[in-house]
Motif scaffolding. Structure first.
Motif, PDB file in Angstrom:
ATOM      1  N   UNK A 228       1.214   9.505   4.439  1.00  0.00           N
ATOM      2  CA  UNK A 228       1.828   9.338   3.391  1.00  0.00           C
ATOM      3  C   UNK A 228       2.773   8.132   3.346  1.00  0.00           C
ATOM      4  N   UNK A 229       3.630   8.111   4.405  1.00  0.00           N
ATOM      5  CA  UNK A 229       4.729   7.079   4.644  1.00  0.00           C
ATOM      6  C   UNK A 229       4.217   5.827   4.896  1.00  0.00           C
ATOM      7  N   UNK A 230       3.442   5.588   5.707  1.00  0.00           N
ATOM      8  CA  UNK A 230       2.896   4.538   6.228  1.00  0.00           C
ATOM      9  C   UNK A 230       1.655   3.716   5.806  1.00  0.00           C
ATOM     10  N   UNK A 231       0.683   4.540   5.010  1.00  0.00           N
ATOM     11  CA  UNK A 231      -0.326   4.052   4.716  1.00  0.00           C
ATOM     12  C   UNK A 231      -0.782   4.351   3.192  1.00  0.00           C
ATOM     13  N   UNK A 232       0.255   4.749   2.436  1.00  0.00           N
ATOM     14  CA  UNK A 232      -0.157   5.102   1.018  1.00  0.00           C
ATOM     15  C   UNK A 232       0.064   3.870  -0.176  1.00  0.00           C
ATOM     16  N   UNK A 233       0.889   3.045   0.339  1.00  0.00           N
ATOM     17  CA  UNK A 233       1.071   1.840  -0.688  1.00  0.00           C
ATOM     18  C   UNK A 233      -0.276   1.060  -0.310  1.00  0.00           C
ATOM     19  N   UNK A 234      -0.793   0.893   0.893  1.00  0.00           N
ATOM     20  CA  UNK A 234      -1.961   0.160   1.175  1.00  0.00           C
ATOM     21  C   UNK A 234      -3.143   0.760   0.553  1.00  0.00           C
ATOM     22  N   UNK A 235      -3.357   2.192   0.605  1.00  0.00           N
ATOM     23  CA  UNK A 235      -4.352   2.936  -0.038  1.00  0.00           C
ATOM     24  C   UNK A 235      -4.472   2.963  -1.766  1.00  0.00           C
ATOM     25  N   UNK A 236      -3.286   3.117  -2.141  1.00  0.00           N
ATOM     26  CA  UNK A 236      -2.855   3.147  -3.695  1.00  0.00           C
ATOM     27  C   UNK A 236      -3.379   1.635  -4.019  1.00  0.00           C
TER      28      UNK A 236
ATOM     29  N   UNK B  90       4.728  16.480  -4.120  1.00  0.00           N
ATOM     30  CA  UNK B  90       4.252  17.846  -3.411  1.00  0.00           C
ATOM     31  C   UNK B  90       3.839  17.274  -1.910  1.00  0.00           C
ATOM     32  N   UNK B  91       3.256  16.102  -1.750  1.00  0.00           N
ATOM     33  CA  UNK B  91       2.690  16.015  -0.493  1.00  0.00           C
ATOM     34  C   UNK B  91       4.144  15.634   0.394  1.00  0.00           C
ATOM     35  N   UNK B  92       5.059  14.812  -0.074  1.00  0.00           N
ATOM     36  CA  UNK B  92       6.347  14.818   0.421  1.00  0.00           C
ATOM     37  C   UNK B  92       7.245  15.812   0.804  1.00  0.00           C
ATOM     38  N   UNK B  93       6.996  16.807  -0.099  1.00  0.00           N
ATOM     39  CA  UNK B  93       7.705  18.044  -0.028  1.00  0.00           C
ATOM     40  C   UNK B  93       7.021  18.994   1.494  1.00  0.00           C
ATOM     41  N   UNK B  94       6.077  18.904   1.639  1.00  0.00           N
ATOM     42  CA  UNK B  94       5.373  19.293   2.665  1.00  0.00           C
ATOM     43  C   UNK B  94       5.306  18.587   3.790  1.00  0.00           C
TER      44      UNK B  94
ATOM     45  N   UNK C 206       7.727   6.434  -3.471  1.00  0.00           N
ATOM     46  CA  UNK C 206       9.396   6.980  -3.807  1.00  0.00           C
ATOM     47  C   UNK C 206       9.247   8.314  -4.259  1.00  0.00           C
ATOM     48  N   UNK C 207       8.463   8.772  -5.116  1.00  0.00           N
ATOM     49  CA  UNK C 207       8.458  10.292  -5.489  1.00  0.00           C
ATOM     50  C   UNK C 207       7.861  10.879  -4.345  1.00  0.00           C
ATOM     51  N   UNK C 208       6.881  10.627  -3.491  1.00  0.00           N
ATOM     52  CA  UNK C 208       6.721  11.321  -2.481  1.00  0.00           C
ATOM     53  C   UNK C 208       7.901  11.436  -1.413  1.00  0.00           C
ATOM     54  N   UNK C 209       8.857  10.422  -1.193  1.00  0.00           N
ATOM     55  CA  UNK C 209      10.092  10.410  -0.293  1.00  0.00           C
ATOM     56  C   UNK C 209      10.897  11.278  -1.088  1.00  0.00           C
TER      57      UNK C 209
END
Length: 399
Positions: A237-245, A320-324, A261-264
């Motif tokens: 989530x934190x390191x690769x989501x921006x590249x993935x998105x 929800x991903x960030x929540x967990x 940021x929503x995940x954070x």
């Protein structure tokens, strides 16, 4: 080893206040998170590909794993806030290296420097906060401290893409370096007040001592194994989501930063909320196990259905991903402190977090390898499955 039980330390009612130490250590983690996640957020503008990003994160976490083993010892010898000053200086050095460009040498140097920051900071903070907080309050105190990761990551997700678009990608690195240097001034003011509580003539603590500590305690050993996929899941989530998105989902850079940021934000809510839940309703260890299933479900959904989700639904999934996947850390560290031998919270934290850093090292390698033969979406599914298996392994532990 650390001075948590030393006769020379004050009685509980004579201890300095918890709040300034908690705020300082939370701020330290925010600085480290800003520096750690900045290359991933700025990757599309800086021309950093997944392999280059993997080099930075793998190097950082490899160095961090080695440094983590000595975090508690350094807090015992130098004091927790003197260690914090060292970590802040390392963040500034990492950002200066990252400003040199997207080449391998710059990313390698930045990774080494950020590893020297992210390795010692968690054991050092556990040492001082474990000394100041009552055992019953530790789940909430450690959860609040861990919100520093979300504060730093959210600030970076929102501010860095904007700075990159309006000024220059390197401006974000410069701002983080300036904040880190300001942090040194704060930590040095707290140093004489709090560091005598943890400073002692500590002995060396390396990989062999960490292994003996875990080998003699099955409960700590299971936590050290479970933190491997939990940390890898957090990194996806934190390191690769921006590249993935941007590359796989076709999102604009700023929109991807908003979704991250929503995940954070979910991680921030989780770190506070799970601390409340663990303090009042659900045993900490059971809750840590259940969160493994939650992050697995969110990761699989993002990987399998992310491309078909409208933006509001995608941000809900990242929340929800960030929540967990970003919300488990505080209660996890509180559980480590509960299980640690008397006077060895810092050492136990460093030993268990070897598994966490191993997951952070293996995570980028796994994602890059899967992306080479398939895509990053498949990597999200695989890492989610590993997190579910880790949660299952913790459910049966009754200690």
């Amino acid at each position: 080893m650390v001075a948590e039980t030393a006769a020379a330390t004050p009685a509980p009612n004579q201890l300095p206040p918890l709040l300034p130490a908690l705020a300082g250590m939370t701020g330290l983690q925010a600085l480290v998170a800003l520096g750690l996640f900045a290359p991933g957020v700025l990757a599309p503008r800086m021309g950093i590909d997944p392999a280059g990003l993997g080099l930075f994160t793998t190097t950082g976490f490899a160095v961090g794993m080695a440094a983590s083993l000595y975090g508690g010892v350094l807090a015992g010898r130098l004091g927790a806030f003197r260690v914090a000053s060292f970590c802040a200086l390392a963040v500034a050095a990492a950002m200066l290296c990252a400003m040199m460009g997207s080449g391998g040498a710059a990313l390698l140097a930045a990774g080494i420097a950020i590893g020297l920051a992210c390795g010692p900071e968690t054991p050092a903070s556990a040492t001082i906060l474990g000394r100041l907080a009552r055992p019953a309050d530790r789940p909430m105190v450690f959860s609040v401290r861990q919100t520093g990761n979300q504060i730093g990551a959210m600030a970076g997700s929102l501010a860095l893409p904007t700075l990159a678009a309006l000024i220059d990608p390197r401006a974000g690195y410069a701002v983080i370096a300036a904040l880190a240097l300001a942090g040194v001034l704060l930590f040095e003011r707290l140093h004489p007040v709090y560091d005598p509580l943890t400073r002692s003539a500590g002995t060396a603590f390396g990989l062999g001592a960490a292994w003996r500590l875990l080998r003699g305690d099955p409960a700590l050993r299971r936590l050290a194994l479970a933190v491997f996929p939990y940390s890898a899941s957090q990194l996806t989530l934190n390191g690769f989501f921006v590249v993935y998105a941007v590359t796989d989902l076709g999102m604009e850079h700023v929109a991807a930063g908003i979704a991250l940021a929503a995940g954070q934000a979910g991680g921030l809510v989780g770190r506070l909320g799970w601390g409340v839940v663990a303090s009042r309703w659900v045993a900490t260890r059971r809750l840590v196990a259940l969160l493994g299933f939650g992050m697995a479900a969110a990761s699989a959904l993002l990987g399998l259905a992310g491309a078909s989700l409208p933006f509001p639904a995608l941000t809900a999934v990242t929340f929800l991903f960030g929540l967990t996947a970003s919300g488990w850390n505080g209660i996890f560290l509180a559980e480590v402190a509960r299980l640690a031998p008397v006077g060895r919270i810092g050492e136990a934290t460093g030993a268990v977090m070897v598994g966490g850093f191993a997951g952070l090292i293996a995570g980028p390698i796994l994602l890059v390898a899967i992306a080479a033969v398939s895509n990053l979406a498949t990597g999200y599914v695989v890492v989610g499955l590993l997190a579910a298996l880790a949660g299952l392994s913790l459910l049966g532990d009754k200690r």
